[in-house]
Design an enzyme around this catalytic site. Sequence first.
Site, short mmCIF file in Angstrom:
data_model
loop_
_atom_site.label_atom_id
_atom_site.label_comp_id
_atom_site.label_asym_id
_atom_site.label_seq_id
_atom_site.Cartn_x
_atom_site.Cartn_y
_atom_site.Cartn_z
N CYS A 172 -7.17 -4.64 24.44
CA CYS A 172 -5.84 -4.69 23.86
C CYS A 172 -4.93 -3.91 24.79
O CYS A 172 -5.39 -3.22 25.70
CB CYS A 172 -5.82 -4.04 22.48
SG CYS A 172 -6.81 -4.93 21.26
N GLY A 180 -4.14 -9.03 26.21
CA GLY A 180 -4.35 -9.60 24.89
C GLY A 180 -3.32 -10.68 24.60
O GLY A 180 -2.13 -10.41 24.60
N ASN A 200 -6.36 0.80 21.31
CA ASN A 200 -7.12 0.04 22.30
C ASN A 200 -8.49 0.71 22.41
O ASN A 200 -8.57 1.89 22.76
CB ASN A 200 -6.39 0.07 23.65
CG ASN A 200 -7.17 -0.56 24.80
OD1 ASN A 200 -6.95 -0.21 25.94
ND2 ASN A 200 -8.08 -1.48 24.51
N GLY A 201 -9.54 -0.02 22.06
CA GLY A 201 -10.88 0.55 22.12
C GLY A 201 -11.75 0.03 21.00
O GLY A 201 -11.45 -1.01 20.40
N TYR A 255 -11.64 -6.43 36.58
CA TYR A 255 -11.20 -7.65 35.93
C TYR A 255 -9.96 -7.50 35.06
O TYR A 255 -9.05 -8.31 35.13
CB TYR A 255 -12.37 -8.14 35.06
CG TYR A 255 -12.12 -9.39 34.30
CD1 TYR A 255 -12.46 -10.63 34.83
CD2 TYR A 255 -11.53 -9.36 33.05
CE1 TYR A 255 -12.22 -11.80 34.13
CE2 TYR A 255 -11.29 -10.53 32.34
CZ TYR A 255 -11.64 -11.74 32.88
OH TYR A 255 -11.40 -12.90 32.19
#
Lengths: 461, 461, 461, 461
Positions: free
Chosen positions: A2, A28, A102-103, A244
């Site tokens: 995210c 996202g 985020n996580g 990535y």
Amino acid sequence: MCGIVAIQGPNEAAKLTYLALHALQHRGQEAAGIVAAGPEGFAKHAARGLVADVFDHASFERLQGNRAIGHVRYSTAGGSAAANTQPFLVETMRGSLALAHNGNLVNHADLRRGLERDGAIFSTRSDTETLVHLLARARAPRFEDRLREALAQVEGAYSLVIMNQDRLVGVRDPWGFRPLVLGRLEGGWVLASETCALSLIEAEFVREVEPGEIVSIDEFGIRSERLVHEPDAKRRPCIFELVYFSRPDSQVFERSVYDARFAMGQQLARETGVEADIVVPVPDSGVPAALGYADEADLPFRHGLLRSHYVGRTFIEPEQSIRHFGVKLKLSAVPSVMTGKRVVVVDDSLVRGTTSRKIVRMLRDVGAKEVHVRISCPPTVFPCYYGIDTPTREELIGAQQSIEQIRDYITADSLAYLSEAGLHRSVGDEDPEQSFCNACFTGKYSSGRARIAERLPVLQA
Amino acid sequence: MCGIVAIQGPNEAAKLTYLALHALQHRGQEAAGIVAAGPEGFAKHAARGLVADVFDHASFERLQGNRAIGHVRYSTAGGSAAANTQPFLVETMRGSLALAHNGNLVNHADLRRGLERDGAIFSTRSDTETLVHLLARARAPRFEDRLREALAQVEGAYSLVIMNQDRLVGVRDPWGFRPLVLGRLEGGWVLASETCALSLIEAEFVREVEPGEIVSIDEFGIRSERLVHEPDAKRRPCIFELVYFSRPDSQVFERSVYDARFAMGQQLARETGVEADIVVPVPDSGVPAALGYADEADLPFRHGLLRSHYVGRTFIEPEQSIRHFGVKLKLSAVPSVMTGKRVVVVDDSLVRGTTSRKIVRMLRDVGAKEVHVRISCPPTVFPCYYGIDTPTREELIGAQQSIEQIRDYITADSLAYLSEAGLHRSVGDEDPEQSFCNACFTGKYSSGRARIAERLPVLQA
Amino acid sequence: MCGIVAIQGPNEAAKLTYLALHALQHRGQEAAGIVAAGPEGFAKHAARGLVADVFDHASFERLQGNRAIGHVRYSTAGGSAAANTQPFLVETMRGSLALAHNGNLVNHADLRRGLERDGAIFSTRSDTETLVHLLARARAPRFEDRLREALAQVEGAYSLVIMNQDRLVGVRDPWGFRPLVLGRLEGGWVLASETCALSLIEAEFVREVEPGEIVSIDEFGIRSERLVHEPDAKRRPCIFELVYFSRPDSQVFERSVYDARFAMGQQLARETGVEADIVVPVPDSGVPAALGYADEADLPFRHGLLRSHYVGRTFIEPEQSIRHFGVKLKLSAVPSVMTGKRVVVVDDSLVRGTTSRKIVRMLRDVGAKEVHVRISCPPTVFPCYYGIDTPTREELIGAQQSIEQIRDYITADSLAYLSEAGLHRSVGDEDPEQSFCNACFTGKYSSGRARIAERLPVLQA
Amino acid sequence: MCGIVAIQGPNEAAKLTYLALHALQHRGQEAAGIVAAGPEGFAKHAARGLVADVFDHASFERLQGNRAIGHVRYSTAGGSAAANTQPFLVETMRGSLALAHNGNLVNHADLRRGLERDGAIFSTRSDTETLVHLLARARAPRFEDRLREALAQVEGAYSLVIMNQDRLVGVRDPWGFRPLVLGRLEGGWVLASETCALSLIEAEFVREVEPGEIVSIDEFGIRSERLVHEPDAKRRPCIFELVYFSRPDSQVFERSVYDARFAMGQQLARETGVEADIVVPVPDSGVPAALGYADEADLPFRHGLLRSHYVGRTFIEPEQSIRHFGVKLKLSAVPSVMTGKRVVVVDDSLVRGTTSRKIVRMLRDVGAKEVHVRISCPPTVFPCYYGIDTPTREELIGAQQSIEQIRDYITADSLAYLSEAGLHRSVGDEDPEQSFCNACFTGKYSSGRARIAERLPVLQA
């Protein structure tokens, strides 16, 4: 995966948050949301879709004020209900509270069961809602202490931005799995997942938020404190951010993402060099590594695969077609570049193998003589518990088959991956205190529960 | 600029047409449409928007049958009314007639006045509707003869696909300004603006439709005839198709578009070389020329400008912002690539100069030491009468200012264009019988009326 | 069935047209459209749907100016394509021309064939497009003479409003099948199908446009002329306008629609009286006749059937349901009104019998002892060629079965219709010069071709 | 005001719930929602808008199973956020819980403060969310005991339907302010606000749920229990349900709504009779009372005001118009009925007076000689704390002005209301144990806190 943003200071904070979320769109594409703190209280607008589609002029009429936080969501973990779109916004004894995450929390299920036993009600299956409950129940008078109280119960990966009645807070877990940076904006401050969000809104990059650090911003200024519940935690930034996820123009974990990928490509050439005529990237993410490969191998770099700008979400296929057009709608090969050539194709990942197989066929169809596939990271073999939505082990071709079997499946003349050591060398990872998390290649998880999970025979993301 | 497709033979002809139009999306993003010939007559579906947005499952339920033609539209010429979306579909004495057009008729206004005097009514301002009237009024018994009768009255650029009760017809004007290719599909035939549309649907490229050729396809097979009204017309394919419009993986006018652009970049380096450290393309269209430039100049090629995949049509800007984010939403610079470098930026056109000016600033902001802008074609100075929607002469910076003035405006350290001779050499243009139309650089128009127009002092596209 | 409006004079003519179309919504719910003559030429906005849904603020930004015409469409004759939404707007030698039509042309197919032979192209199957072609081809210098020239070729029913560069024109066919009224608005003039449209926009009713009259309105004032091609045509207004189509608060054909229906109910009671306890209307259209019936029969009027305000276009039915909820979603019965009562149910038509059958069952379910169905017009036995979209003769239950058979089908205790003579008496139809068209009851068509058609064995609307 | 439904037993429970909600649409047009208990857990679909617009085929694919509850919402209390649409659906320790509420909790703010102090988080401002928290925190092992535990803390009006893992529950507050009825459906049970919902889905009316009763339905059958915390509560059904809210074909509080309104009209004629020629209702809600008035006064009933079926939510008005068309878009007067007549207009409420004023003007415009306005209930003077969204006292014209002042404002020749005693007589209210709540006329509130509130000088709904 995210992306998160928080902005304090300027009028139209929500519009700047929206632009910053656009810069983080690669983190996202499933949903986007903003909560703004305006004169009449907190307002939220969130929906499924891309940032540019979710917000319109009407939404910004509601999102007034000089403070806002935002979120773009990648995974469907927690279900796809509208209620599930972040930032979470709730009312508590101490007023409105908004939070974006985020996580991934490793001990989420246990925590939730305990809260439910105490009478808590949940609207979603998201681990982020559990965080919000813990925070609302913490008792300390200072917000930062309540945050410590809540996070002491939590294990896993989290970069968070939180907004309450009087401040914005950013926090990173003690291992620092996910990135979070601090920026200075004329008249205020910005927190964001990556520096590319700062660049777009012309904020100045100040520094990373440290693993285990709490950054608090209010009208009086900015303060830093630390989480204390994992004193022995080592810095373990996620190496996949560099391979990535992050954008090449971002500075992540104190490295240029572009340079890291270029170096991976160089290292890949050193490790897996092959007789060939040209190097071709799988666009767009494979471009920097392919340039590095071509540079090191001293081979011509050619842009022989084109990526369409116009691929929508759903494309209608002819029913009577044997073959599916999927990849062809997105990628096409330039015949004059390929004909008669021995081609090195550089990509940054190989998950299920189906796309690579189609690319190899596409290249052979336009006349490539040989096709050598090179991947700029090691095979992904283990699931990630820290926020990356990997396929199950069953789906990970790297976990199920040998490299030779995969090569055979994708019909390439040769296939090689970057080595683990080579990957670490590419990112200049020499300080053991700074060693990257590479559990998805090695199965070596950093936190306690995840270490237990790794012993389980069948792993599920 | 527009893209056209016609398919005869396979069931689900409309779905294949739709895929082919997707491959031609770069030729027109404003509107898309298909007419299919099903068992209950001709059906049309067309709307403003991208191909993937215009069509859904419901539209294909109506677009039955094994024959279809399609169109993507670029320009707003003729107004934006729904009625204006091609293909045109009308009922005539001889049954339904559908027609899609890429090009522009120079004597359109005169023809229309004449038709109106005869009592014809028009629904749009499109020159294509004039063509349809001429065709409906032609008297010859054979369709191809009626087509000759109609086109003999017309001057200008046209590649057309036409569908009536029993056949599909493709035709190109005697000068061959716009491309049109013929392909073979299992069980049928395809006509399309570019070969990339054939590749996507896995049709085999057969050959170009010749300038002045009429190709007729019916259930008995395929026939070729010729237009006869401009016996002295010379082949004048539009050079801008190679410079800018066509897709790099297409074969256009018997040349690889990618190779032509690579050669333009090489020639540009020979003509305008400069001391520098790296070559950077303006993505995506500038990539092949930049690779050619780097190759010839023996400088490192770096992908230092990134293009966002997520740019929607309308983006909401903060009202209080002095600067506009426009270009930054679409392009971003990689700092680590640029810092301290002398950068050659290669682009394929410079129309108003505003984008180049913003790119130069963006590069300097991330630390480029010098910025040298190179354009892979000569300045566009004259309007196009053959189907390209150029700005008016007043808006063409190349027609109004010297190169030094433009350089000053875009704040580059140097600016240079490819020469006219160099451009022609790049495309291997040595046969005077095959010489490309380059009126937009030279003002030398090929057809009669356009030759008159060029003498007018104020030119308007 | 359709509704038409034209407004000349006030600014925001399009908005007033929109309000007037809303008042005429009962005449057509399938589509709505407006053409306005603004400073930059004619603009059109039209779409399928209700007036309130078709237009929004954006559409009125385009519909500028002080002249406009509008149309609501009922039937799907001519296909449902977007191109088919009236008003028609075309470009001709003499400039833009917009036209909206209520009625039906009997010799439409012949006229169209002739025009196609001359090279005319058609975008729709609508007879109105034929009218537009005839008008564009007429040669006389004055517009009204061209209109005469065009209409002299036409047989059938038409009330038209037409707008060209300098005037608004209203015209009614020589028989006056369809209504058209003239109103005075502060600063201008209005033409509309019914007076209820005048009332809403607070225009003053001036008079009917006469059968065979041409009313021309321009900046210099208003003029009246006459069509001359059917000198012997007798006034034949459609009696169904009074029975069913027009709104009860309208003045149509110089009669109050409400009063006419009340009188039909009174006459129905005189002709078909039955022992009963209460009179109940099928709301809303059956109310005035039921009040007349109750008045004449001296029985209590009760509002025992309720009509829902919330019935949308598509309602989703349970799949496993044997019974369909259709009528119940729209109508419900009040048990306390019905229980143990002998009920006279008054409706204004009985087409297929299915609705009546469900109403009878609904009344019995809530305890009605007897149900007597009374219809305030004679059985519809013949198709209409003058603009009413009747079912085919096969579907018209009145054309296929005896009254006793129908009574049996709908399971009523008794069923009776108003007689033809009674209907004419109710509308005060004593002047043979004013005799209403009642071809749908009698098969006696007024115009030549329709007279021929009536002899054909199979009739189709 | 809201409407609620619960269905247990049949497959496609959600579709039947949807039909039942359609029948209750008059109780709330702002939003609609359904939660269904399918094989894969509870699913919810809810949105702003009418029932027919909110649900489509896709929503029913998600709403599987043989149990469902539904809600239509009238008021905006609690804010208009999507999260606010009922039924509430949450996850608790004991699994999923869904709840829909008609009514209003008087001590809501206090309860919420207490919950927040315990760490509860709230997503909305709705009092219903407070109920859900109380229920999740209750500790008793049986669900019904937990419900008692929760409701013992609550004061106010509530009819609830609740669905958990194994049962459906309906409950009414001890005073029975809001209706709730029980019906039998082939293969199951139905709970709904009004009997009209039973009629539509062809369920058999069994009985009212009693004030203070808990009805539990599970796979083993149906059980009844009682709330015990207000042993002295007297039955106080809301008289406005009969005057205004419920549908005339419903049986509410053991009375026919239609008959009650007819009786109110009769009583109104006895109390406020006036010399007149005709009686005209304000449609549709004024019709039964007008029929009663005409019956008692022996005056002709005429349907002289028509209501449009096509009024959308937003109508665009001409900007330059002095007058607003609002009421005219919805109501129109039949001239021939009114001209020269002395008219009694019967309506069921007069809130701000603006609509009545426009109706009087409309009647005079079409020629009414005298206009006498009669209202079938007493003036509304006090706010409702039990679930009706009344204007503030400042807006209630009845609370601010004398009847003569109001008459003058609406420009009627006379104005009269039904008396309080007359209203009670009309509904046969002779049993003091059954006396209706009429606090909005009298200020006599039934429950403790509301009794305190009534002493406050400024009252706000």
